[in-house]
Design a protein around this motif. Structure first.
Motif, PDB file in Angstrom:
ATOM      1  N   ARG A   1       0.834  -1.201   0.000  1.00  0.00           N
ATOM      2  CA  ARG A   1       0.000   0.000   0.000  1.00  0.00           C
ATOM      3  C   ARG A   1       0.874   1.260   0.000  1.00  0.00           C
ATOM      4  O   ARG A   1       0.566   2.242  -0.667  1.00  0.00           O
ATOM      5  CB  ARG A   1      -0.963  -0.015   1.188  1.00  0.00           C
ATOM      6  N   TRP A   2       1.975   1.211   0.725  1.00  0.00           N
ATOM      7  CA  TRP A   2       2.897   2.357   0.754  1.00  0.00           C
ATOM      8  C   TRP A   2       3.467   2.592  -0.645  1.00  0.00           C
ATOM      9  O   TRP A   2       3.493   3.728  -1.124  1.00  0.00           O
ATOM     10  CB  TRP A   2       4.021   2.112   1.757  1.00  0.00           C
ATOM     11  N   LEU A   3       3.916   1.526  -1.299  1.00  0.00           N
ATOM     12  CA  LEU A   3       4.492   1.661  -2.636  1.00  0.00           C
ATOM     13  C   LEU A   3       3.498   2.251  -3.625  1.00  0.00           C
ATOM     14  O   LEU A   3       3.860   3.069  -4.476  1.00  0.00           O
ATOM     15  CB  LEU A   3       4.981   0.305  -3.147  1.00  0.00           C
ATOM     16  N   LEU A   4       2.249   1.847  -3.526  1.00  0.00           N
ATOM     17  CA  LEU A   4       1.228   2.354  -4.445  1.00  0.00           C
ATOM     18  C   LEU A   4       0.873   3.811  -4.181  1.00  0.00           C
ATOM     19  O   LEU A   4       0.454   4.523  -5.088  1.00  0.00           O
ATOM     20  CB  LEU A   4      -0.031   1.485  -4.361  1.00  0.00           C
ATOM     21  N   ALA A   5       1.017   4.267  -2.938  1.00  0.00           N
ATOM     22  CA  ALA A   5       0.612   5.619  -2.563  1.00  0.00           C
ATOM     23  C   ALA A   5       1.757   6.629  -2.570  1.00  0.00           C
ATOM     24  O   ALA A   5       1.504   7.838  -2.660  1.00  0.00           O
ATOM     25  CB  ALA A   5      -0.029   5.594  -1.172  1.00  0.00           C
ATOM     26  N   ALA A   6       2.972   6.165  -2.475  1.00  0.00           N
ATOM     27  CA  ALA A   6       4.115   7.087  -2.391  1.00  0.00           C
ATOM     28  C   ALA A   6       4.247   7.908  -3.669  1.00  0.00           C
ATOM     29  O   ALA A   6       4.094   7.377  -4.774  1.00  0.00           O
ATOM     30  CB  ALA A   6       5.405   6.302  -2.145  1.00  0.00           C
ATOM     31  N   PRO A   7       4.532   9.179  -3.530  1.00  0.00           N
ATOM     32  CA  PRO A   7       4.775   9.998  -4.728  1.00  0.00           C
ATOM     33  C   PRO A   7       5.938   9.433  -5.537  1.00  0.00           C
ATOM     34  O   PRO A   7       6.934   8.961  -4.972  1.00  0.00           O
ATOM     35  CB  PRO A   7       5.137  11.373  -4.150  1.00  0.00           C
ATOM     36  N   LEU A   8       5.787   9.479  -6.851  1.00  0.00           N
ATOM     37  CA  LEU A   8       6.852   8.956  -7.705  1.00  0.00           C
ATOM     38  C   LEU A   8       8.157   9.720  -7.511  1.00  0.00           C
ATOM     39  O   LEU A   8       9.238   9.145  -7.630  1.00  0.00           O
ATOM     40  CB  LEU A   8       6.412   8.984  -9.169  1.00  0.00           C
ATOM     41  N   ALA A   9       8.062  10.983  -7.165  1.00  0.00           N
ATOM     42  CA  ALA A   9       9.275  11.762  -6.889  1.00  0.00           C
ATOM     43  C   ALA A   9      10.034  11.187  -5.697  1.00  0.00           C
ATOM     44  O   ALA A   9      11.264  11.154  -5.690  1.00  0.00           O
ATOM     45  CB  ALA A   9       8.920  13.228  -6.639  1.00  0.00           C
ATOM     46  N   VAL A  10       9.313  10.708  -4.694  1.00  0.00           N
ATOM     47  CA  VAL A  10       9.951  10.091  -3.523  1.00  0.00           C
ATOM     48  C   VAL A  10      10.582   8.767  -3.927  1.00  0.00           C
ATOM     49  O   VAL A  10      11.703   8.443  -3.508  1.00  0.00           O
ATOM     50  CB  VAL A  10       8.929   9.893  -2.377  1.00  0.00           C
ATOM     51  N   ILE A  11       9.882   8.000  -4.750  1.00  0.00           N
ATOM     52  CA  ILE A  11      10.422   6.710  -5.196  1.00  0.00           C
ATOM     53  C   ILE A  11      11.727   6.916  -5.964  1.00  0.00           C
ATOM     54  O   ILE A  11      12.705   6.204  -5.724  1.00  0.00           O
ATOM     55  CB  ILE A  11       9.374   5.943  -6.019  1.00  0.00           C
ATOM     56  N   ILE A  12      11.758   7.881  -6.850  1.00  0.00           N
ATOM     57  CA  ILE A  12      12.996   8.163  -7.598  1.00  0.00           C
ATOM     58  C   ILE A  12      14.085   8.675  -6.668  1.00  0.00           C
ATOM     59  O   ILE A  12      15.216   8.198  -6.676  1.00  0.00           O
ATOM     60  CB  ILE A  12      12.728   9.193  -8.719  1.00  0.00           C
ATOM     61  N   ARG A  13      13.752   9.660  -5.856  1.00  0.00           N
ATOM     62  CA  ARG A  13      14.749  10.320  -5.002  1.00  0.00           C
ATOM     63  C   ARG A  13      15.343   9.365  -3.972  1.00  0.00           C
ATOM     64  O   ARG A  13      16.552   9.373  -3.731  1.00  0.00           O
ATOM     65  CB  ARG A  13      14.115  11.516  -4.290  1.00  0.00           C
ATOM     66  N   ASP A  14      14.508   8.544  -3.358  1.00  0.00           N
ATOM     67  CA  ASP A  14      14.949   7.686  -2.252  1.00  0.00           C
ATOM     68  C   ASP A  14      15.007   6.210  -2.632  1.00  0.00           C
ATOM     69  O   ASP A  14      14.919   5.336  -1.765  1.00  0.00           O
ATOM     70  CB  ASP A  14      14.014   7.885  -1.057  1.00  0.00           C
ATOM     71  N   GLN A  15      15.206   5.933  -3.910  1.00  0.00           N
ATOM     72  CA  GLN A  15      15.172   4.549  -4.371  1.00  0.00           C
ATOM     73  C   GLN A  15      16.197   3.644  -3.685  1.00  0.00           C
ATOM     74  O   GLN A  15      15.910   2.468  -3.437  1.00  0.00           O
ATOM     75  CB  GLN A  15      15.319   4.477  -5.883  1.00  0.00           C
ATOM     76  N   VAL A  16      17.346   4.154  -3.345  1.00  0.00           N
ATOM     77  CA  VAL A  16      18.361   3.316  -2.686  1.00  0.00           C
ATOM     78  C   VAL A  16      17.886   2.898  -1.304  1.00  0.00           C
ATOM     79  O   VAL A  16      17.974   1.719  -0.932  1.00  0.00           O
ATOM     80  CB  VAL A  16      19.717   4.060  -2.621  1.00  0.00           C
ATOM     81  N   THR A  17      17.348   3.827  -0.543  1.00  0.00           N
ATOM     82  CA  THR A  17      16.845   3.523   0.797  1.00  0.00           C
ATOM     83  C   THR A  17      15.632   2.607   0.713  1.00  0.00           C
ATOM     84  O   THR A  17      15.520   1.638   1.481  1.00  0.00           O
ATOM     85  CB  THR A  17      16.471   4.820   1.541  1.00  0.00           C
ATOM     86  N   ILE A  18      14.740   2.877  -0.214  1.00  0.00           N
ATOM     87  CA  ILE A  18      13.547   2.043  -0.382  1.00  0.00           C
ATOM     88  C   ILE A  18      13.956   0.628  -0.750  1.00  0.00           C
ATOM     89  O   ILE A  18      13.444  -0.347  -0.194  1.00  0.00           O
ATOM     90  CB  ILE A  18      12.603   2.661  -1.435  1.00  0.00           C
ATOM     91  N   ARG A  19      14.888   0.491  -1.685  1.00  0.00           N
ATOM     92  CA  ARG A  19      15.376  -0.829  -2.093  1.00  0.00           C
ATOM     93  C   ARG A  19      15.974  -1.569  -0.892  1.00  0.00           C
ATOM     94  O   ARG A  19      15.724  -2.756  -0.696  1.00  0.00           O
ATOM     95  CB  ARG A  19      16.413  -0.675  -3.202  1.00  0.00           C
ATOM     96  N   ARG A  20      16.743  -0.861  -0.076  1.00  0.00           N
ATOM     97  CA  ARG A  20      17.346  -1.482   1.108  1.00  0.00           C
ATOM     98  C   ARG A  20      16.274  -1.971   2.081  1.00  0.00           C
ATOM     99  O   ARG A  20      16.360  -3.088   2.599  1.00  0.00           O
ATOM    100  CB  ARG A  20      18.272  -0.480   1.798  1.00  0.00           C
ATOM    101  N   LEU A  21      15.248  -1.167   2.320  1.00  0.00           N
ATOM    102  CA  LEU A  21      14.175  -1.545   3.245  1.00  0.00           C
ATOM    103  C   LEU A  21      13.367  -2.735   2.727  1.00  0.00           C
ATOM    104  O   LEU A  21      13.043  -3.657   3.480  1.00  0.00           O
ATOM    105  CB  LEU A  21      13.253  -0.355   3.507  1.00  0.00           C
TER     106      LEU A  21
END
Length: 103
Positions: free
Chosen positions: A22-42
């Protein structure tokens, strides 16, 4: 004290894969691009393989060179949609992959 932004802390604190989806579907795409390394790690630490596949599909779609019609190539768009459908199933509590395995 954490160095994560509040929106990323929500992902870090997610109790299960459905919440992560649900978080992945709702997160702004700008956040996904900007924080992709941290998101991938989590997502990797949570062993959320479907989430990782979705993240990679989104990054590929957002990073793809667009065709003359303004769209990404069909292979990129198809991969993104299939990954999104899988994440939507998990977000609703479906049994795709390891989506129901709490961590």
């Amino acid at each position: 004290m954490t160095t994560l932004l509040p929106i990323i802390e929500e992902l870090a604190d997610a109790p299960d894969h459905a919440t992560r989806a649900r978080w992945l579907l709702a997160a702004p795409l700008a956040v996904i691009i900007r924080d992709q390394v941290t998101i991938r790690r989590l997502l990797s630490a949570a062993r959320f393989h479907e989430g990782l596949a979705y993240l990679e599909a989104e990054i590929a779609a957002l990073s793809a060179t667009r065709l003359k019609d303004g769209l990404a190539p069909i292979t990129i768009r198809s991969t993104r949609e299939y990954a999104r459908i899988g994440i939507q199933v998990i977000a609703r509590g479906g049994e795709e992959g390891s989506g129901n395995v709490p961590n």
